[in-house]
Design an enzyme around this catalytic site. Structure first.
Site, PDB file in Angstrom:
ATOM      1  N   GLY A   1       0.802  -1.222   0.000  1.00 57.84           N
ATOM      2  CA  GLY A   1       0.000   0.000   0.000  1.00 57.84           C
ATOM      3  C   GLY A   1       0.829   1.263   0.000  1.00 57.84           C
TER       4      GLY A   1
ATOM      5  N   ASP B   1      -5.509  -8.336  -6.420  1.00 54.75           N
ATOM      6  CA  ASP B   1      -5.236  -8.013  -5.024  1.00 54.75           C
ATOM      7  C   ASP B   1      -4.008  -7.125  -4.953  1.00 54.75           C
ATOM      8  OD1 ASP B   1      -7.326  -9.759  -4.022  1.00 54.75           O
ATOM      9  OD2 ASP B   1      -6.020 -11.391  -4.695  1.00 54.75           O
ATOM     10  N   LEU B   2      -4.185  -5.960  -4.441  1.00 56.94           N
ATOM     11  CA  LEU B   2      -3.134  -4.943  -4.428  1.00 56.94           C
ATOM     12  C   LEU B   2      -1.832  -5.470  -3.801  1.00 56.94           C
ATOM     13  CD1 LEU B   2      -2.405  -1.955  -4.929  1.00 56.94           C
ATOM     14  CD2 LEU B   2      -3.174  -1.499  -2.606  1.00 56.94           C
ATOM     15  N   ASP B   3      -0.760  -5.367  -4.527  1.00 58.87           N
ATOM     16  CA  ASP B   3       0.571  -5.743  -4.039  1.00 58.87           C
ATOM     17  C   ASP B   3       0.657  -7.205  -3.625  1.00 58.87           C
ATOM     18  OD1 ASP B   3       1.369  -3.142  -4.475  1.00 58.87           O
ATOM     19  OD2 ASP B   3       0.918  -2.491  -2.452  1.00 58.87           O
ATOM     20  N   GLU B   4      -0.228  -8.025  -4.176  1.00 59.14           N
ATOM     21  CA  GLU B   4      -0.240  -9.443  -3.811  1.00 59.14           C
ATOM     22  C   GLU B   4       0.136 -10.347  -4.981  1.00 59.14           C
ATOM     23  OE1 GLU B   4      -0.849 -11.031  -0.943  1.00 59.14           O
ATOM     24  OE2 GLU B   4      -1.202  -9.232   0.251  1.00 59.14           O
TER      25      GLU B   4
END
Lengths: 284, 284, 284, 284
Positions: free
Chosen positions: C201, C226-229
């Site tokens: 994030g 999925d953010l940064d996943e």
């Protein structure tokens, strides 16, 4: 430098003249500074310093130094610690079943990399008793269950007192200490087997594998009441690849854990770590 | 910290009271020290220090500081330099045909990572003239042959004078400077594409490949009359494997060269590098 | 090796004889394998391989290879991709206001470290238009607000189509893409300015500073919903100390971001990255 | 993977079809390949590969494999070795007075990181006999002088024979072996306490200090007749600063030496190191 030295670790609100004041205190009493390092954290408004000087030729007797420095420190609202290099700290190493960090600490202590005594090993398992015997160190097996924890921690505290322990090193102890315990004995260093704040808590290598990271790490930190959240002393990392299974991560991690923990303990024993807020200044 | 500061870099024979004396000089004149670091090299018997303080509120006018400090430094047999942070150094970048370090230095200067001017590029080849034009920097093409070298170096020295250059950065210049030149203009940083003292001289990547090393490096150092033997400022390395051919070593090495050279130039520009003997203390 | 090659990236359930079957396909058609690497992930029960061979002397015409290999792959339930080295991929670089990754990618493309075209830059800010012009690359300024996002993403998708883009590189784009967008254009590499999974994030450097870490990192990964996943391609780290303020972390981080992103893009362009589950095998 | 496996390490002149030929040999005899890796060194014109497969279900009896594979290898002018994972290699560790590498190897062997027996320690000093006793390992003290060297090396060779030693590990042995010795027993791994080719020979840490390097290293290599010139298996480095005296370099170096030597020995024991010319391919 094997002649005895005194070391001051000081933090105080920043203002003009601090370097001069502290240096003058040593110099005017005939001391020879052999290491001085300072850092101003402008965002915190704090001045942090480590000063080490030879006791030989220093005009103040040891038992006076503290009071004498206090009269300088108090008007500055300084927090400070005073240590003498010839007072050897006593370490209790706490372990579970893994022996690599324990072996490593003992070897470093024996080879004088770590200037400390290790009179006591505490474990929640009996497995490493043999190592303790091999090196002539007392071993206390104190199993922990949720029910027995308060009583067992009381026993542990009593042992720390009995063996006059200055520092607890959690060398893969794999148990969480209660807030109560930490409040009563706050000088504790832990090695966590991940690159914090990634993977706090249990099974970091399994989770690192699942996440598919390309680098793993280890973190040595002071223990506070928030699990794996205490001030970090030292970290290091090693590269992994898709060929590394969880077992390989564990194996590679062991080498990291040993080295990172040993570096942190050594820095602490040399009074090079100054904690402020949740951070450390490491005057290496 | 963008307010103007003064910085002293001092080396002198070790004795008691040096920290106090230097700190008192600043404090008694109303200065606020924002960075102080010192190191005693016991094997050389030398005390080395860097002190930086704010000029605002300092009671001595700039043009007096040097004389005032000299009266303290002389009895101590100290060597020292005084720098002011708002006097922007002027860099000449020297290149041959490779552009990666040049591009990198220009980008860092433009983005204010390097507080300096870059008014001049000198090259023994015409290839990078386009970059100079793109960024509005003067480009002088001065080809070198064994015969023309003395004359061409005279031209180069004249240019350094004309452009009021403080620092020459050899950004993969690939030519050896004469002792004469270095004697006349000694402030030169070079990037060598190996982990010195391994592979000094020509073609280090080819030789690293032939030797089958598993790690390659780059070294930034001050230039002295002995080729690749000057005081080292910064080094770094990167891992290679049997899969890496010479071309891969060159490619990986370029990333190292850029970063290592940039770090060294930045440290120099911030007056954090103190040369003594053939060594550097880097007060980073 | 500049002669044209074909590369297969294959993953399939593990069974006996896979290496032989795939190698025989190349050999029986007269192909010369120049790189073959395989990995069996026993926990996933998957066989993963990369095979590259020279097209010169290969008996199958290009437009037949896919069908021919399909008849081998299908009974094995294999997933596979086929790439030809002389078909140059086209990259769109997406940026916000920071230029360091953009500059770096352009320089590497110009110096042929990255075999790709960069015909398009997209930004939610106008700031870097000058760089685009300097290098003759189309620059589209597409500002994003929560309200306009769907429409603007439609514009972006249209541009990717118009410029025949194969790969989007988020070079510090600092905006989250919608699931919808990613579903329609899934070939996206992002650079995240932390050592994931630490500090996903916003504002990772500020949070790293607050946590007092001793090492910071950067992570290049494929973008998923999925953010940064998403699957990690490459990570690297650099050491920091208590002396480093947030600005220093940002500065040191920029060097990491450039190198980590460039490595990941290069590995992708050379078809060395095989995604399976949320992991990558990197046949470097 | 604890089921017994066979491993082939092969090098041969490059030509078409090698991957297919070797894979077919395994597959057609019912073998399940669990690791295969290959590399073509185009500058040497050599194809290098490591293939490991499970013996369970393999149709050829062990004592036939060698002959069967030979009939494939010979027409290809291949050089090759065949190893079985359940034949445990026997190591002799040679030491002088320093114990850190010895301790480390024993710990790793005990904890099954190294699959090997360590039945024998040879030393030119009596100092480490206690460790040998502690772990139940035979210790032979064989002092060396220039005059006695030939006789003593004869004794050493006899011991290697008597203890059926497969690999000699020079764990800081600090003595040069004669060409004669190496000719008779060539399977020797040495740890050199520098980043070779920097600082070959004696006192590398002192010389590193004198040179003012910012990084030190350690190198594990096979021993050949040219001192510190043998094929490198593994290297690693650690950063140092002007604050590090020679003693600090030695201390930091010990951690490197332990890890680098252990990695090299482990790679060798897993038959992952293929020597060709003066280089190694490490199929890790």
């Amino acid at each position: 430098m094997n002649r005895p030295t005194a070391t001051l670790l000081i933090s105080c609100p920043d203002q003009k003249g601090l370097v001069a004041k502290f240096a003058n205190f040593i110099y005017s009493n005939g001391g020879n500074i052999i290491h001085a390092d300072q850092h101003t954290d402008f965002s915190a408004g704090l001045f942090l310093t480590r000063i080490e000087w030879e006791l030989e030729g220093f005009n103040l007797p040891r038992d006076i130094i503290s009071a004498a420095f206090g009269s300088i420190a108090q008007p500055l609202n300084a927090q400070w610690q005073l240590h003498f290099s010839d007072q050897t700290p006593r370490i209790a190493v706490w372990v579970s079943r893994q022996d690599h960090c324990l072996f490593d600490l003992i070897w470093r202590q024996r080879s004088q990399e770590l200037r400390a005594e290790i009179p006591l090993i505490i474990s929640n398992h009996p497995h490493l008793q043999g190592i303790a015997e091999q090196f002539g160190i007392a071993y206390h097996h104190i199993p922990i269950t949720p029910d027995t924890k308060p009583d067992q921690e009381a026993k542990q505290l009593k042992l720390l007192q009995q063996y006059q322990i200055d520092l607890v090193v959690l060398a893969k102890y794999m148990q969480v200490l209660s807030s109560d315990f930490i409040a009563q004995f706050p000088r504790i260093i832990n090695i966590h087997h991940s690159f914090l704040p990634a993977f706090p808590g249990a099974n970091p290598y399994h989770r690192a594998y699942d996440r598919g990271v390309k680098i793993i790490g280890a973190t040595a930190h002071y223990v506070t009441q928030d699990l794996d959240e205490g001030p970090i002393i030292e970290q290091d990392v090693v590269r992994v690849s898709h060929r590394d299974q969880v077992d390989d991560l564990i194996r590679k991690g062991k080498d990291l854990e040993r080295v990172v923990l040993a570096r942190a303990v050594r820095l602490h024993l040399q009074n090079r770590v100054l904690v402020y807020g949740n951070r450390t200044a490491v005057f290496a």
